[in-house]
Motif scaffolding. Structure first.
Motif, short mmCIF file in Angstrom:
data_model
loop_
_atom_site.label_atom_id
_atom_site.label_comp_id
_atom_site.label_asym_id
_atom_site.label_seq_id
_atom_site.Cartn_x
_atom_site.Cartn_y
_atom_site.Cartn_z
N GLY A 25 -6.50 -5.86 8.30
CA GLY A 25 -6.22 -6.83 7.26
C GLY A 25 -5.94 -8.19 7.86
O GLY A 25 -5.66 -8.36 9.02
N GLY A 26 -6.03 -9.19 7.04
CA GLY A 26 -5.64 -10.52 7.44
C GLY A 26 -6.73 -11.33 8.10
O GLY A 26 -6.54 -12.50 8.40
N ARG A 117 3.55 -1.92 10.58
CA ARG A 117 3.38 -3.31 11.04
C ARG A 117 2.95 -3.40 12.49
O ARG A 117 2.50 -4.45 12.95
CB ARG A 117 4.68 -4.10 10.83
N VAL A 141 -0.44 0.15 3.11
CA VAL A 141 -1.06 -0.87 2.27
C VAL A 141 -0.21 -2.14 2.22
O VAL A 141 -0.73 -3.25 2.34
CB VAL A 141 -1.29 -0.31 0.85
N GLU A 142 1.08 -1.98 2.04
CA GLU A 142 1.96 -3.14 1.93
C GLU A 142 2.07 -3.93 3.23
O GLU A 142 2.35 -5.13 3.22
CB GLU A 142 3.36 -2.70 1.48
N ASN A 143 1.82 -3.27 4.36
CA ASN A 143 1.99 -3.93 5.65
C ASN A 143 0.68 -4.13 6.41
O ASN A 143 0.68 -4.37 7.61
CB ASN A 143 2.98 -3.13 6.51
N GLY A 144 -0.42 -4.05 5.70
CA GLY A 144 -1.71 -4.42 6.28
C GLY A 144 -2.29 -3.48 7.29
O GLY A 144 -3.01 -3.91 8.19
N TYR A 164 -3.20 2.33 -5.80
CA TYR A 164 -3.17 1.37 -4.69
C TYR A 164 -4.48 0.65 -4.42
O TYR A 164 -4.56 -0.16 -3.51
CB TYR A 164 -2.71 2.07 -3.40
N THR A 167 -4.16 -3.34 -4.63
CA THR A 167 -3.36 -3.92 -3.55
C THR A 167 -4.08 -3.80 -2.22
O THR A 167 -4.07 -4.73 -1.40
CB THR A 167 -1.99 -3.23 -3.45
N ALA A 168 -4.71 -2.65 -1.98
CA ALA A 168 -5.43 -2.46 -0.72
C ALA A 168 -6.58 -3.45 -0.60
O ALA A 168 -6.87 -3.97 0.48
CB ALA A 168 -5.95 -1.03 -0.62
N GLU A 170 -6.69 -6.44 -1.87
CA GLU A 170 -6.09 -7.75 -1.57
C GLU A 170 -5.70 -7.85 -0.10
O GLU A 170 -5.83 -8.90 0.53
CB GLU A 170 -4.88 -7.98 -2.45
N LYS A 171 -5.20 -6.74 0.45
CA LYS A 171 -4.73 -6.73 1.85
C LYS A 171 -5.87 -6.58 2.85
O LYS A 171 -5.70 -6.81 4.04
CB LYS A 171 -3.73 -5.59 2.04
#
Length: 271
Positions: A25-26, A117, A141-144, A164, A167-168, A170-171
């Motif tokens: 992610g990112g 993370r 998912v929340e932490n990429g 999810y 959200t997934a 988006e990440k």
């Protein structure tokens, strides 16, 4: 981006989706994480075999460059024992110096988030997934971090897709289920048959034969619980599938008839 594999029509849709720019992610500008993958539940029945295979691949020259990886679980001494066992089976002196050890518990959301993370990918070996899977998916998912598991539990897999997926996406991460016995051999068999068949493959029937050794056979507790609770929860699974609203795969050629009746299925427990 979520890539949840739970049935054939979803697999085909997932394979058509574009790959994310980075597995963790990112995008390309995201900071480097300490590990490329973490095996969670490494000291469990499934986890110990996953650890051995990862260690074999990492040390066998099959990968492009060195692999930064770690094992994760509740007890450090058990994780160290798994690494020692893998090293012994692979004929190595030790694995500890090249493999990280992370302490986290499926009941401790903060510890799961901290582990997620630190890696681009979590190989989740903790089950049954209906009881222990969602906290891992949520943390990833929340932490990429992307997440892969060996679950064959339809309600868990489809529930995670429903909850999810947005959200997934988006990440920019994947959540991939059914990466174990339930699905991989069947998928490979279908692909092999399709490629070798001189014609159009319209249907496949698969059969499973189990052979036991001199000591008999047994079923692991986690697998048994997954099967029992799954069979008992068929009504809720049907309701869940209505919420997802997936269209059935169209029938091509002759439709196969079911070779058994539900009342013919029987499970016996012997003490």
């Amino acid at each position: 981006m979520i890539w949840t594999i739970f049935k054939k029509e979803e697999k085909l849709a997932a394979w058509r989706r574009p790959l994310p720019t980075a597995a963790g992610g990112g995008g390309a500008g995201a900071p480097e994480r300490p590990y490329e993958l973490v095996v969670f539940g490494a000291s469990g029945f499934t986890g110990q075999f996953v650890v051995e295979e990862v260690a074999r691949a990492a040390g066998g020259g099959e990968l492009r460059g060195a692999l930064r990886w770690a094992v994760a679980g509740r007890r450090r001494e058990k994780l160290q024992a798994v690494l020692e066992r893998a090293a012994e089976r692979l004929g190595k002196a030790a694995l500890g110096a090249e493999v990280g050890v992370l302490l986290c518990d499926v009941g401790d959301a903060a510890s799961l988030a901290a582990a997620a993370r630190q890696t681009r990918l979590v190989l989740n070996c903790v089950g049954p997934s209906r009881f222990f899977g969602e906290p891992v998916v949520e943390a990833c998912v929340e932490n990429g971090a992307s997440c892969i598991d060996v679950s064959g539990e339809p309600r868990f897999l489809e529930g995670m897709y429903l909850q999810y997926d947005g959200t997934a996406a988006e990440k920019g991460v994947y959540v991939i289920g059914s990466c174990g016995f339930d699905s991989i051999p069947a998928d490979l068999g279908v692909l092999y048959t399709r490629d070798k068949l001189k014609g159009t493959l319209t249907a496949v029937e698969s059969f499973l034969t189990v052979q036991s050794g001199p000591e008999g056979s047994c079923v692991h507790d986690g697998t048994w619980k997954s099967a029992v609770y799954g069979l008992a929860d068929q009504d809720n699974l049907r309701k869940l599938r209505k919420r997802i609203g997936c269209a059935p795969v169209p029938v091509v050629g002759a439709k196969l008839k079911r070779r058994y009746k539900k009342q013919d299925l029987c499970f016996t427990i012997r003490n």
